[in-house]
Design an enzyme around this catalytic site. Structure first.
Site, PDB file in Angstrom:
ATOM      1  N   ASP A  16     -11.175 -13.136 -15.756  1.00 42.05           N
ATOM      2  CA  ASP A  16     -12.332 -13.186 -14.881  1.00 42.05           C
ATOM      3  C   ASP A  16     -13.554 -12.837 -15.731  1.00 42.05           C
ATOM      4  O   ASP A  16     -13.428 -12.509 -16.902  1.00 42.05           O
ATOM      5  CB  ASP A  16     -12.165 -12.201 -13.730  1.00 42.05           C
ATOM      6  CG  ASP A  16     -12.252 -10.765 -14.225  1.00 42.05           C
ATOM      7  OD1 ASP A  16     -12.600  -9.891 -13.436  1.00 42.05           O
ATOM      8  OD2 ASP A  16     -11.961 -10.539 -15.415  1.00 42.05           O
ATOM      9  N   ASP A  65      -4.917 -14.978  -6.887  1.00 42.71           N
ATOM     10  CA  ASP A  65      -4.631 -13.769  -7.665  1.00 42.71           C
ATOM     11  C   ASP A  65      -4.896 -12.565  -6.771  1.00 42.71           C
ATOM     12  O   ASP A  65      -5.721 -12.646  -5.861  1.00 42.71           O
ATOM     13  CB  ASP A  65      -5.530 -13.673  -8.895  1.00 42.71           C
ATOM     14  CG  ASP A  65      -6.875 -13.048  -8.574  1.00 42.71           C
ATOM     15  OD1 ASP A  65      -7.737 -13.758  -7.992  1.00 42.71           O
ATOM     16  OD2 ASP A  65      -7.063 -11.854  -8.854  1.00 42.71           O
ATOM     17  N   CYS A  76      17.263 -11.323  -1.639  1.00 48.11           N
ATOM     18  CA  CYS A  76      16.438 -11.463  -2.836  1.00 48.11           C
ATOM     19  C   CYS A  76      17.302 -11.485  -4.097  1.00 48.11           C
ATOM     20  O   CYS A  76      18.252 -10.711  -4.221  1.00 48.11           O
ATOM     21  CB  CYS A  76      15.442 -10.307  -2.900  1.00 48.11           C
ATOM     22  SG  CYS A  76      14.386 -10.317  -4.357  1.00 48.11           S
ATOM     23  N   CYS A  92      16.129 -10.968  -7.223  1.00 45.78           N
ATOM     24  CA  CYS A  92      15.465 -10.326  -8.359  1.00 45.78           C
ATOM     25  C   CYS A  92      16.387  -9.281  -8.984  1.00 45.78           C
ATOM     26  O   CYS A  92      17.322  -8.814  -8.330  1.00 45.78           O
ATOM     27  CB  CYS A  92      14.138  -9.715  -7.936  1.00 45.78           C
ATOM     28  SG  CYS A  92      14.254  -8.055  -7.219  1.00 45.78           S
ATOM     29  N   CYS A 107      16.990  -6.089  -6.773  1.00 44.51           N
ATOM     30  CA  CYS A 107      17.839  -6.231  -5.586  1.00 44.51           C
ATOM     31  C   CYS A 107      19.277  -6.546  -5.947  1.00 44.51           C
ATOM     32  O   CYS A 107      20.191  -6.248  -5.178  1.00 44.51           O
ATOM     33  CB  CYS A 107      17.259  -7.296  -4.659  1.00 44.51           C
ATOM     34  SG  CYS A 107      15.732  -6.739  -3.874  1.00 44.51           S
ATOM     35  N   HIS A 128      10.346  -6.390  -8.239  1.00 48.98           N
ATOM     36  CA  HIS A 128      10.701  -7.000  -6.961  1.00 48.98           C
ATOM     37  C   HIS A 128       9.498  -7.682  -6.332  1.00 48.98           C
ATOM     38  O   HIS A 128       9.601  -8.803  -5.821  1.00 48.98           O
ATOM     39  CB  HIS A 128      11.278  -5.970  -5.991  1.00 48.98           C
ATOM     40  CG  HIS A 128      11.377  -6.521  -4.602  1.00 48.98           C
ATOM     41  ND1 HIS A 128      12.407  -7.345  -4.193  1.00 48.98           N
ATOM     42  CD2 HIS A 128      10.524  -6.438  -3.555  1.00 48.98           C
ATOM     43  CE1 HIS A 128      12.187  -7.725  -2.945  1.00 48.98           C
ATOM     44  NE2 HIS A 128      11.056  -7.186  -2.530  1.00 48.98           N
TER      45      HIS A 128
END
Lengths: 435, 396
Positions: free
Chosen positions: B99, B273, B311, B313, B316, B341
């Site tokens: 940015d 974002d 999930c 990930c 998890c 996660h």
């Protein structure tokens, strides 16, 4: 015997004291082993500090034994009891041997709370008092593969009286006997190993007494406790350990609690210690430092023909400014004091140093990142600093133990000592030159 | 993969929803292709709060953010240049978006003063007076070497009304031109414009008319997501996408709540974002399809399920809510587990959105998404009902 199949197979005993071998038969099914001299994997509640599985597994050749502590676990007893299936499963620790100690070796506890029947641990919510009954209830809930018996090790302060030391030996033996009684009656602990704990403060006779008595009990090995203060002269520590080990059976392992600095490890191995706790890399990480001492014992053509470099006295250390400090001057509470085995990455000199932490180190941090980046992460208080430093420091420390075993196998212990101790001083000089 | 030498950005429209304004694109950038709609995690100071670049890559992240203000202060553009730009410094091999520093200027720094020159402020580190001009911002971003750079805009809070909003809009147009002129690397780094105009349709339309005259590779919708009424928010978003070119990416800045993402994809946005998912993770707040789960709360102490049983990930797959609850009392790694996660949740959500658009079932996806997220139809926020109705979705 209260325990399982733990067996120490020694392949060498160097100069009558330093031992090299393998601790076999670890774990419920006895299929794990640990090379000695070696260290356990230090964790907070089953987690290597800062690391998740992915970051942890960037490390190769991790110790097969994971250390967990009642300091972290005691407050969660109710949860574990409801879980029923033991700590290993609760923490998602697959395929590792779980060793449960009483205290967290990285933090010294407040003193004055031990009684004849109780010891205390400090969890996140405060002090938790343990009787043998509660201690053993915890072990049945945690279901470790191996644990140390409850012990009173509050003798590390300089001012500990002889009477107090004697009490700690008596209490620890009483606790051991009670623990073993409960252990032998518990089906949940069938196959689990127990280590007896040798106390005795800095009093030789008490150390010998504690060792002799503990050796009479049916334990799988021995923890050496109460030797962890930084203010204990290594010479005294060596003397006490040597005397203790004379009383202990040769075929059972000796685990030294609370000692982790590389020079101290070397001296204690020479005194006959087999196992150490690996909390030292964590302490180095917490002060934003990286271990960098050399443990390279490969033949170096460049060094051939030159006079051997000076060997640093064990009791001398140089701090970053170059002043000499005696071991005994270190504040016994200040285990956060930087040692000569590490570099302080917060120092401005690393701002634009684009080299890895240690040249030739194969760890994830050194393969992917530079000192300048670590410096930036530390200056900006970023969490990643802890992750990367923990990876490097753990890798470096275990590399040191690997080199130690190799040195014992090849009769190169003196060379290793020279490297490790001299490298500390050389590092300081190099830092000053670059800066 | 990279764009043609003269264009470091190529947008390929892969699918368009026949019902809403949603699209699926492949955004070809210098370091790799980014599949949109995309959520971009924010790595403010050249790091994603406790997560290694390998972990980020393994989660499927193709682009993340760095902050020009923070990095411009520490370690500074010169050092980052020496380190082979921000990619080299953090060792991130995929795309980076920076940015301009403008937002931090007004939100973080006290006593900043905006003039035509730029934003004047006092450095929080050494008290020196610094001027962040369009030229200076682009210069820093050139040193950072990001794949997408943002223009310096005159940032005004969305709750401000009156002539200041118009002044800021016009100034942002002038600053856009100065940024374009200052870009040393137009063949390697893409400069995006930022549409301003507050909550005023006339001003926003005027800004859109002006900025779309400039040949920039992409547009951001700015000045929103700052505490304004959601009812005004969505209308400005959809107004903006109505007047932005179809064949250029639309980046809605500062949006990251799951519901906002899904609705704004329907309104035609491609890129998002937000610090929220990673920030909230460090407080133990785990994002789940039915809202969020505060792992540190007592009720999870004995909950032996993973955060989300569905999930995939790393967190998890291995750990339970109970373990994480306890771990928060012992070690910082607890935060990292939840961060992983949450990033996984966000990226997986966008992947599912993308998949549903490509398979022509985005409207059905929206229905079941909302059903899962809210206990009942009358709990659906009215702005979501209105916003989706505007693109032909009647929430059931």
């Amino acid at each position: 015997m209260a325990g399982g199949r733990m067996q120490l197979e020694l392949s060498r005993v160097v100069q009558g004291r330093s031992r090299l071998g393998v601790l076999k038969g670890l774990g419920r099914t006895g299929q794990h082993s640990l090379e000695v001299p070696g260290c356990l994997l230090y964790t907070h509640f089953g987690t290597v500090p800062h690391l998740t599985q992915d970051t942890l597994h960037t490390l190769r050749n991790l110790p097969s034994v994971t250390q967990v502590t009642l300091s972290n676990i005691a407050e969660h007893q109710e949860v574990l009891e409801e879980f029923k299936d033991g700590f290993r499963k609760f923490a998602g620790l697959h395929d590792t041997v779980v060793y449960c100690s009483l205290h967290d070796p990285a933090t010294l506890c407040p003193t004055g709370y031990t009684t004849n029947k109780t010891v205390s641990v400090w969890g996140s919510g405060g002090r938790i008092e343990l009787t043998v009954a509660k201690f053993m209830a915890l072990q049945k809930t945690v279901q470790p593969d191996w644990y140390q018996s409850m012990a009173d090790g509050e003798t590390w302060q300089n001012s500990t009286s002889r009477k107090r030391v004697r009490k700690s030996v008596d209490r620890t033996l009483a606790h051991l006997d009670e623990c073993l009684l409960v252990h032998q009656k518990s089906q949940e602990l069938d196959g689990v190993e127990v280590f007896g704990v040798v106390e005795g403060g800095d009093i030789l006779e008490e150390r010998v007494r504690s060792a002799r008595e503990t050796a009479k009990r049916p334990v799988a090995g021995f923890c050496l406790d109460g030797l962890q203060t930084a203010s204990m002269d290594q010479r005294l520590r060596t003397q006490l350990i040597t005397a203790v080990n004379k009383e202990l059976p040769e075929d059972k392992p000796r685990l030294l609690q609370g000692v982790g600095r590389p020079d101290e490890v070397l001296a204690c191995v020479e005194a006959g210690v087999d196992l150490f706790e690996s909390f030292f890399p964590f302490q180095v990480t917490e002060r934003g430092c990286a271990l960098c001492f050399s443990f390279d014992i490969s033949p170096d053509p460049e060094r051939a023909g030159r006079a051997p470099p000076e060997v640093l006295e064990l009791s001398e250390e140089k701090d970053a400014a170059g002043d000499t400090k005696q071991n005994g001057d270190l504040n016994h509470d200040d285990q956060t004091q930087m040692t000569s085995f590490e570099i302080n990455l917060k120092d401005k000199r690393y701002q634009d140093d684009f080299r890895p932490l240690v040249e030739g180190c194969g760890c994830y941090c050194c393969k992917n990142h530079q000192r300048a980046y670590l410096h930036h992460l530390l200056v900006t208080n970023e969490l990643l600093a802890g992750v990367l430093l923990m990876i490097h420091n753990t890798s470096h420390y275990h590399g040191f133990f690997s080199a130690l075993r190799e040195a014992l196998a090849k009769d190169k212990l003196d060379l290793l000592k020279t490297r490790v101790l001299r490298a500390g001083a050389q590092q300081m000089e190099r830092e000053e030159q670059d800066g | 993969e990279s764009g043609l030498p003269s264009s470091p950005l190529t947008l390929r429209i892969v699918a368009e929803c026949p019902v809403t304004k949603a699209r699926v694109c492949d955004l070809i950038l210098p370091h790799c292709t980014v599949n949109t709609p995309v959520f971009m995690p924010v790595g403010t100071q050249g790091t994603l709060k406790g997560i290694t670049v390998d972990q980020l890559e393994d989660l499927g992240c193709q682009i993340c953010l760095g902050n020009t203000y923070h990095l411009g202060m520490r370690p500074g553009p010169d050092l980052i240049e020496k380190a082979n730009d921000l990619h080299g410094f953090m060792n991130w091999k995929r795309n980076l978006l920076t940015d301009s520093g403008g937002f931090q200027m007004v939100s973080l720094v006290e006593l900043s003063e905006v003039t035509e020159e730029g934003v004047k402020f006092k450095s929080p580190y050494d008290g020196k007076e610094i001027l962040l001009s369009p030229e200076k911002s682009i210069s820093i971003q050139n040193s950072l070497g990001s794949d997408i750079m943002m223009q310096l805009d005159d940032v005004v809070s969305s709750t401000v009304t009156g002539p200041r909003v118009e002044e800021a809009m016009h100034r942002s147009v002038r600053w856009l031109d100065r940024c374009i002129a200052a870009n040393k690397n137009p063949h390697k780094q893409n400069l995006f414009a930022i549409i301003q105009g507050g909550l005023n349709s006339k001003l926003r339309k005027a800004c859109l008319d002006e900025m779309t005259k400039r040949d920039v590779p992409g547009f951001a919708i700015g000045g929103l997501s700052g505490g304004e009424e959601k009812d005004d928010f969505w209308r400005m978003v959809t107004l903006s996408t109505d007047h932005l070119p179809r064949e250029k990416p639309r980046y809605l800045m500062g949006v990251g709540y799951a519901v906002d993402l899904v609705v704004c994809v329907a309104l035609g946005c491609d890129m998002f974002d937000c610090v929220f998912p990673t920030r909230t993770a460090r407080f133990g707040s785990a994002l789940v399809p039915w809202g969020s789960l505060q792992v540190k709360q007592k009720q999870y102490a004995k909950d032996f399920q993973p955060i989300d049983p569905d999930c995939q990930c790393p967190t998890c797959k291995r750990h339970s809510r109970a373990y994480l609850h306890a771990l928060f009392k012992s070690d910082t790694a607890a935060m990292h587990h939840v961060t992983i996660h949450n990033i996984s949740y966000q990226l997986t959500l966008m992947r599912s959105v993308r998949q549903s658009i490509m398979e022509g079932r985005f409207p059905e996806f929206i229905q079941s998404f909302m059903k899962r997220m809210f206990p009942s139809r009358d709990q659906y926020p009215s702005w979501t009902v209105d916003a989706l109705a505007s693109v032909n979705i009647t929430l059931q």
